[in-house]
Design an enzyme around this catalytic site. Structure first.
Site, short mmCIF file in Angstrom:
data_model
loop_
_atom_site.label_atom_id
_atom_site.label_comp_id
_atom_site.label_asym_id
_atom_site.label_seq_id
_atom_site.Cartn_x
_atom_site.Cartn_y
_atom_site.Cartn_z
N HIS A 252 -15.62 12.26 -8.91
CA HIS A 252 -15.25 13.46 -8.65
C HIS A 252 -14.45 14.00 -9.82
O HIS A 252 -14.17 15.43 -9.90
CB HIS A 252 -14.16 13.54 -7.40
CG HIS A 252 -12.91 12.60 -7.63
ND1 HIS A 252 -12.76 11.62 -7.36
CD2 HIS A 252 -11.97 13.33 -8.09
CE1 HIS A 252 -11.59 11.28 -7.74
NE2 HIS A 252 -10.90 12.20 -8.06
N ASP A 287 -18.07 7.02 -5.72
CA ASP A 287 -17.14 7.73 -6.46
C ASP A 287 -17.02 6.99 -7.79
O ASP A 287 -15.78 7.03 -8.22
CB ASP A 287 -15.97 7.91 -5.68
CG ASP A 287 -15.01 9.11 -6.44
OD1 ASP A 287 -15.87 9.85 -7.07
OD2 ASP A 287 -13.82 9.13 -6.26
N SER A 369 -6.88 10.32 -11.25
CA SER A 369 -7.93 9.75 -11.09
C SER A 369 -8.82 9.15 -11.92
O SER A 369 -9.06 9.87 -13.12
CB SER A 369 -8.83 10.83 -10.08
OG SER A 369 -8.18 11.24 -8.91
#
Length: 508
Positions: A252, A287, A369
């Site tokens: 993402h 992911d 992230s």
């Protein structure tokens, strides 16, 4: 016509009868006077009480006969308090009402003005002239001049005392000069241009805590990843996993660059060097993504550890660029293991995954992230992926993908650019009731592993590959961590009974 005398007038009809007439009865003289009224005789006791005194004919006794021995009312002096309150004011004889504005007991006469010309009732008198003549002061003559002795001492100290005071003042001055000279030579000055302030001993960069030691060992392998499009900008993190320039991060983080060919993807190292990057491969179901930079020498490669032996309560450190603040370090502990966390697609990412996460209370915010989660030995044990932020900020619930799941996927992405995942050919939803808890099968793919294993619709999977299943997300994680074409034991509930089975996942 003669009057009719048959009905005489009222006066005649009602008048007294004439004396001597037969109608009157009796003799004429005796009947004219009315007869006297006759009373009963009065008793002597009543006459004594209510009768007139002897010699009195009228209603009141004569003055000379009034008795003086009868008691008369005596008016005493009024009470002083009542007299003051209700008496007639002094000098007032016509009314009892007091003037509400009057001030009784005080002198009301105004003093006569000092100037008789302003008193219209003053008598004529002679006064001083309108313009007074000032008195002329007597001339003064200058006195003798005063000397120092008179000015300073008022002519009260002898010459011997003055000499003594002068000697004492001289001695004080000499002593003060000697002290000033001595302090000027012995005491150092307040200001100096030769003083150098020391901030510590040489080699002061040595780490003074375990977190500082880990930060110094890991910080050069951590990078910031920037994605720019014509209308959007995003920042994430990553870390170097190979000296050929491969960097692992979350899908993402780079999803905008993957879906927009005009997007600009850059990697920023710890020394602020900014380098273009390319996407080597990405996986939306886990992911995880790998990017590559070229022509970068002296890369610091991360030391990858294992997540299999992580313990709840173990200290961990998160690296990344939260909220765009690169080179940020936060510390915490492992709060939980094997926490299924769903990641759903949104406007900026096509990730549709359920991760088997490491839960940590190390602060993880947007921008963390893709950064590494490191243990106390400076080894990477996970990838910071998500944070539970219902209030818009970190609340101590961060999630990272275990490094043991990252390594095989990253190797597959570097080798093939894509990843094959195990699947068992069914869709499920979570069920919780008083009879069973698990993942209820909604449909089964014809000819798939689940159908071959005897699974039917409405069966509830309660265990898979030795892991308890309490929700559909946990079943998804358990299947993703299984091996393709490897037999897996599982349990399922049907019609109040629990059955054991074996299933062989296949590649998707």
């Amino acid at each position: 016509m003669e009057p009719d005398n048959t009905n005489p007038p009222e006066a005649e009809r009602w008048g007294k009868p004439d004396a001597g007439t037969p109608e009157a009865g009796g003799s004429p003289a005796a009947d004219v006077t009315p007869t006297s009224a006759r009373h009963s005789p009065v008793s002597p006791s009543t006459a004594q009480v209510f009768g007139r005194p002897s010699g009195v004919r009228g209603s009141f006794a004569p003055t000379d006969r009034q008795s003086s021995d009868q008691p008369a009312p005596q008016v005493g002096p009024p009470d002083p308090v009542l007299a003051e309150a209700f008496g007639r004011p002094a000098g007032e004889s016509e009314t009892l009402q007091r003037d509400p504005l009057a001030r009784y007991g005080e002198e009301t006469d105004e003093p006569a003005p000092a100037d008789p010309w302003r008193d219209p009732e003053s008598i004529a008198a002679l006064d001083r002239p309108a313009l007074g003549t000032p008195e002329v002061a007597e001339p003064t003559t200058p006195g003798p001049k005063l000397g120092i002795r008179q000015v300073l001492l008022g002519n009260t100290v002898t010459w011997h005392a003055l000499a003594t005071l002068a000697v004492i003042a001289l001695l004080i001055g000499v002593f003060g000069g000697l002290v000033g000279r001595w302090t000027a030579e012995v005491v150092s000055p307040l200001n100096s241009d030769s003083v150098q302030l020391s901030t510590g001993d040489e080699g002061g960069t040595a780490p003074r805590s375990s977190v500082a030691r880990v930060a110094q060992a890991v910080e050069k392998s951590v990078v910031a990843i920037d994605v720019r499009t014509g209308s959007a900008f995003g920042t994430g993190s990553g870390f170097v996993i190979n000296d050929d320039g491969y960097i692992v991060t979350n899908n993402h983080v780079i999803a905008m660059a993957a879906n927009d060919r005009s997007a600009k993807l850059e990697v920023v190292f710890s020394d602020r060097t900014r380098v273009p990057a390319r996407i080597a491969g990405r996986d939306t179901k886990t992911d995880i993504a790998v990017v590559k930079v070229d022509n970068v020498d002296n890369l610091t490669v991360s030391n990858l550890g294992t997540s299999a032996d992580l313990q709840i309560g173990e200290e961990v450190i998160a690296f990344g660029s939260p909220l765009g603040l690169d080179r940020t370090v936060t510390s915490g502990i492992v709060s939980a293991l094997n926490r299924p966390v769903p990641l759903r697609p949104d406007a900026e990412s096509d990730t549709d995954a359920v991760i088997d996460a490491i839960q940590t209370d190390a602060a993880i915010n947007p921008g963390n992230s893709g950064g590494p989660l490191v243990n106390d030995d400076a080894k990477v044990v996970g990838i910071n992926t998500a944070g539970l932020v219902p209030g818009g900020g970190s609340i101590g619930l961060g999630f990272a993908i275990p490094i043991d799941q990252v390594v095989p996927i990253a190797q597959a992405l570097i080798r093939d650019g894509r990843v094959n995942h195990p699947q068992i050919g069914l869709n499920a939803s979570s069920v919780r009731n008083d009879r069973v808890l698990g993942a209820q099968v909604r449909n089964v793919v014809a000819g798939g592993p689940a159908e071959r294993a005897g699974v039917r619709e409405n069966d509830v999977v309660t265990s898979f590959n030795g892991r308890a299943i309490e929700s559909a997300d946990e079943l998804t994680v358990a299947v993703r961590t299984a091996k393709i074409d490897g037999a897996v034991k599982f349990k399922y509930w049907r019609d109040g009974r629990t059955f054991d089975g074996t299933i062989t996942p296949t590649s998707d």
